[in-house]
Write an enzyme that holds these catalytic residues in place. Sequence first.
Site, mmCIF file in Angstrom:
data_model
loop_
_atom_site.group_PDB
_atom_site.id
_atom_site.type_symbol
_atom_site.label_atom_id
_atom_site.label_comp_id
_atom_site.label_asym_id
_atom_site.label_seq_id
_atom_site.Cartn_x
_atom_site.Cartn_y
_atom_site.Cartn_z
ATOM 1 N N GLY A 132 38.367 45.724 38.099
ATOM 2 C CA GLY A 132 39.222 46.869 37.871
ATOM 3 C C GLY A 132 40.683 46.520 38.073
ATOM 4 N N THR A 133 40.964 45.674 39.060
ATOM 5 C CA THR A 133 42.337 45.234 39.299
ATOM 6 C C THR A 133 42.884 44.487 38.087
ATOM 7 O OG1 THR A 133 42.064 45.120 41.701
ATOM 8 C CG2 THR A 133 43.778 43.735 40.732
ATOM 9 N N GLN A 171 37.936 55.845 40.872
ATOM 10 C CA GLN A 171 37.221 56.679 41.832
ATOM 11 C C GLN A 171 36.477 57.847 41.192
ATOM 12 O OE1 GLN A 171 36.673 56.001 44.980
ATOM 13 N NE2 GLN A 171 37.923 54.152 44.886
ATOM 14 N N SER A 178 36.197 50.418 37.287
ATOM 15 C CA SER A 178 35.564 49.243 37.888
ATOM 16 C C SER A 178 34.089 49.511 38.122
ATOM 17 C CB SER A 178 36.256 48.910 39.216
ATOM 18 O OG SER A 178 35.770 47.713 39.753
ATOM 19 N N HIS A 212 31.701 48.266 40.058
ATOM 20 C CA HIS A 212 31.064 48.360 41.371
ATOM 21 C C HIS A 212 31.398 49.655 42.100
ATOM 22 C CE1 HIS A 212 34.999 46.730 42.528
ATOM 23 N NE2 HIS A 212 34.746 47.094 43.778
ATOM 24 N N CYS A 263 42.925 49.168 50.429
ATOM 25 C CA CYS A 263 42.883 47.962 49.609
ATOM 26 C C CYS A 263 42.929 46.696 50.446
ATOM 27 C CB CYS A 263 44.056 47.969 48.638
ATOM 28 S SG CYS A 263 44.408 49.581 47.948
#
Length: 403
Positions: A73-74, A210, A227, A229, A353
């Site tokens: 996702g980052t 989220q 993301s 996960h 984070c």
Amino acid sequence: MVKAVTHFDAASAEPPHPAARAALAAALDEGWADPARLYRSGRRARMLLDQSRAVVAEVLGCRAREVVFTASGTAAIHYGVAGVLAGRRRVGRRLVVSAVEHSAVLHAAETHVGAVRADGVPAESVPAANGDGEPTITEVLEASGVVGVVGVDASGRVDVEAFERELRVPGTALACLQAANHEVGTVQPLAPVFAAAVAAGVPLLVDAAQVVGRLPVPDEWSVLCASSHKWGGPPGVGVLAVRKGTRFAPVWAVDEHEDGRVPGAVNVPGIVAAAAALVAREGEREAEALRLRALTDRLRARLPRVADDVDVFGDPADRLPNLVAFSCPAVNAEALVLDLDQAGFEVSSGSACTSDTVTPSHVLVAMGAADRGNVRVSLPFGTTEEEVDRFLAVLPGVLDRLR
């Protein structure tokens, strides 16, 4: 006897969904080859990749061709920010973010400031450290003259009018606003911000990590990042969706993979498992959200009774169904996390984070809240009332020992 461990940090990583486990095992047999190759196993892998892309696109409410997969996702956020800023360079170099964005967005903005300086474009100097130490990343960004940082209220909700003003500043090329905050759970007012962005002709990048798999996916975005996960898929799979009409220009070396937008071979088995988990989550999402909201309502009501100095953060109503954040400034946050771990509960603290250290939360600082002794409890799918009650029973003793 090994003590049972209860994972209460789903905002960092949701435990793997059974559908992901089954799909991953099958895809390792069928989707191991390079999907860019023309031979049989390559074509089979390509078919699985295309099917997974279509499934994810349907959940996101966009076209399959608008979706590419990344390594995280980052990475999706970094590619999204850099690609749109490059694609809209003729418009300007200015970026707008909220003060409570995920660190991936803030670091992407920081990199952009460095690139602007490297190009010789004038930018303000970094603010000097004050009596409290080094300036925060949002202070650095705001002082750059390249990034507009929009503040939030005490619940973590962005100031819509301030965001609208920032969008109207000439030279603004991109704006970023998360769908829901990763530390306190507050859902952001995307609809009015997106309407203002459309009126200003500025694309809006939405970090939806989220909400995908937990709430209905918002319609209000030009670029969306997520993301795997976070919804029970495997780690190592990110999603970047860029709607048609949004200018996007890779400034990195590309190849034949992912329509020339993201380089490198993709993780086909992981992507197949991520898509399977997302489909399964969508079928369970509404009922599970109601159930988890009842449990977090219970936590929000009971936590202030644990100690006089316990504060609960985030909007009490317009929030993620599974997340509660609170603080107890009299105790050390790192010690609290470790003692709760010893008591059988995995929670997070400090900046959401941060991995191995607890640092002041830029989110809580932006909210004007205490950034010491803060804990985030985020319930995974399947959390039981008994687990929540056990946490509430254990917490007072842990706090007493630390005091």
